[in-house]
Write an enzyme that holds these catalytic residues in place. Structure first.
Site, short mmCIF file in Angstrom:
data_model
loop_
_atom_site.label_atom_id
_atom_site.label_comp_id
_atom_site.label_asym_id
_atom_site.label_seq_id
_atom_site.Cartn_x
_atom_site.Cartn_y
_atom_site.Cartn_z
N VAL A 1 -11.08 32.50 -41.32
CA VAL A 1 -11.69 31.17 -41.54
C VAL A 1 -13.19 31.33 -41.83
O VAL A 1 -13.88 32.10 -41.17
CB VAL A 1 -11.49 30.29 -40.28
CG1 VAL A 1 -12.31 29.01 -40.37
CG2 VAL A 1 -10.01 29.98 -40.11
N LYS B 1 -8.07 47.30 -32.99
CA LYS B 1 -7.15 47.63 -34.10
C LYS B 1 -6.49 48.98 -33.83
O LYS B 1 -6.48 49.87 -34.69
CB LYS B 1 -7.86 47.70 -35.45
CG LYS B 1 -8.48 46.44 -35.94
CD LYS B 1 -7.46 45.57 -36.65
CE LYS B 1 -7.99 44.17 -36.91
NZ LYS B 1 -9.42 43.95 -36.81
N ASP C 1 -10.58 43.74 -29.79
CA ASP C 1 -9.99 44.00 -31.11
C ASP C 1 -10.32 45.44 -31.50
O ASP C 1 -11.25 45.69 -32.26
CB ASP C 1 -10.56 43.00 -32.11
CG ASP C 1 -9.95 43.17 -33.49
OD1 ASP C 1 -9.01 43.97 -33.63
OD2 ASP C 1 -10.40 42.48 -34.42
N ASP D 1 -18.86 39.92 -33.70
CA ASP D 1 -19.05 41.27 -34.22
C ASP D 1 -20.53 41.64 -34.26
O ASP D 1 -20.89 42.76 -34.62
CB ASP D 1 -18.42 41.39 -35.61
CG ASP D 1 -16.90 41.27 -35.53
OD1 ASP D 1 -16.33 41.76 -34.54
OD2 ASP D 1 -16.28 40.68 -36.44
N ALA E 1 -16.06 32.81 -43.67
CA ALA E 1 -16.59 33.84 -44.58
C ALA E 1 -15.53 34.40 -45.54
O ALA E 1 -15.84 34.76 -46.66
CB ALA E 1 -17.21 34.97 -43.77
N GLN E 2 -14.28 34.47 -45.11
CA GLN E 2 -13.23 35.03 -45.99
C GLN E 2 -12.52 33.94 -46.81
O GLN E 2 -11.57 34.23 -47.53
CB GLN E 2 -12.22 35.82 -45.17
CG GLN E 2 -12.83 37.05 -44.51
CD GLN E 2 -11.81 37.82 -43.70
OE1 GLN E 2 -10.78 38.25 -44.21
NE2 GLN E 2 -12.09 37.99 -42.41
N GLY E 3 -12.93 32.71 -46.63
CA GLY E 3 -12.46 31.68 -47.53
C GLY E 3 -11.41 30.71 -47.01
O GLY E 3 -11.16 29.69 -47.65
N ALA E 4 -10.78 31.01 -45.87
CA ALA E 4 -9.77 30.06 -45.37
C ALA E 4 -10.47 28.84 -44.79
O ALA E 4 -11.50 28.97 -44.12
CB ALA E 4 -8.90 30.72 -44.32
P1 BMP Z 1 -15.13 36.77 -40.12
O1 BMP Z 1 -14.80 35.32 -39.73
O2 BMP Z 1 -16.56 37.10 -39.98
O3 BMP Z 1 -14.55 37.15 -41.44
O4 BMP Z 1 -14.45 37.70 -39.02
C1 BMP Z 1 -13.07 37.84 -38.91
C2 BMP Z 1 -12.75 38.73 -37.73
O5 BMP Z 1 -11.33 38.90 -37.67
C3 BMP Z 1 -13.37 40.11 -37.82
O6 BMP Z 1 -13.66 40.54 -36.50
C4 BMP Z 1 -12.26 40.96 -38.40
O7 BMP Z 1 -12.34 42.30 -37.97
C5 BMP Z 1 -11.01 40.29 -37.81
N1 BMP Z 1 -9.80 40.41 -38.66
C6 BMP Z 1 -9.81 40.01 -39.99
O8 BMP Z 1 -10.81 39.54 -40.51
N2 BMP Z 1 -8.67 40.16 -40.72
C7 BMP Z 1 -7.52 40.68 -40.21
O9 BMP Z 1 -6.53 40.76 -40.92
C8 BMP Z 1 -7.51 41.05 -38.87
C9 BMP Z 1 -8.65 40.89 -38.08
O10 BMP Z 1 -8.64 41.20 -36.82
#
Ligand code: BMP
Length: 224
Positions: A165, A59, A57, A11, A167-170
């Site tokens: 995975v 969306k 992506d 991104d 940054a969002q915690g998974a």
């Molecule tokens: P990151 O690992 O920096 O959080 O990025 C996750 C990527 O997956 C981003 O490009 C986001 O737009 C995409 N994404 C997401 O995070 N959650 C969803 O439910 C669907 C996604 O496509």
């Protein structure tokens, strides 16, 4: 055992030399609105030209003609495209399905999202639409692995991709243990001072996790 598969969400731009090293370690690359707005389609095309899998992506969640027009504007950049399942088939995903088939682009439908505000009472509809549209893959949240299991139960043999995975915690490997084929990682890698090392660490951690959960499944199967 095969190495866990990672889709790199770029991104924010990475240098060509870093990108080449990441290419050798990744299943594919995901490009989307932020990168395309910053660099434009032609420059992104140049950056990712050596990648076998380029997932656009966008969306997409619109009426048929706007989505088809968007595919046209992407000008051959993508080997796969992500759209929202929730827009439904008639007058929307039916045309996108046709155009992606004709252009040999895989269609991945997003049926559940990774952020806390997503409402999974919508999941049933997303899965139903996905059944009607017959995409090549589904996208669901690594942050809520039980949802991944539901998607897997509904689509035993389709590709499942799981963002969230890092940054969002998974944690790496968790969504794969619950049925995903590919995990998506973005900021943790591209914002790292050493993206290549971080990607290797993520893949190593996922591999250890997969060995644990596959071992647990085998022990459970033997006990039954
Ligand atoms: P990151 O690992 O920096 O959080 O990025 C996750 C990527 O997956 C981003 O490009 C986001 O737009 C995409 N994404 C997401 O995070 N959650 C969803 O439910 C669907 C996604 O496509």
């Amino acid at each position: 055992m095969l190495r866990p598969k990672y889709l790199l969400a770029m991104d924010s731009p990475l240098s060509p030399s870093t990108l080449e090293k990441l290419r050798q370690r990744s299943w594919g690359i995901k490009v989307g609105v932020p990168l395309l707005l910053r660099l434009g389609v032609q420059q992104v095309k140049g950056l990712v030209r050596d990648w076998e899998r380029v997932v656009c992506d966008m969306k997409l969640a619109d009426i048929d003609s706007t989505m088809v027009n968007t595919v046209d504007a992407l000008d051959g950049l993508c080997s796969a495209l992500i759209a929202h399942a929730l827009v439904g088939k008639r007058g929307a995903l039916d045309a996108l399905r046709d155009v992606t088939r004709n252009l040999n682009i895989s269609l991945y439908l997003l049926v559940s999202m990774s952020h806390p505000g997503w409402d999974d009472s919508l999941l049933g509809r997303g899965l139903l639409v996905a059944k009607e549209v017959d995409p090549e893959g589904l996208v669901g949240p690594a942050t809520r692995p039980l949802i991944i299991t539901r998607i897997r139960e509904t689509f035993p043999s389709k590709l499942i991709l799981a963002p969230g995975v890092g940054a969002q915690g998974a944690s790496p490997g968790q969504a794969m243990c619950f049925g995903a084929d590919v995990e998506i990682v973005g900021r943790k890698v591209y914002s790292s001072p050493d993206p290549v090392k971080t990607m290797e660490e993520v893949i190593d951690e996922a591999e250890r996790k997969l060995m644990e959960c596959e071992g647990a499944t085998a022990r459970r199967d033997r006990a039954e």
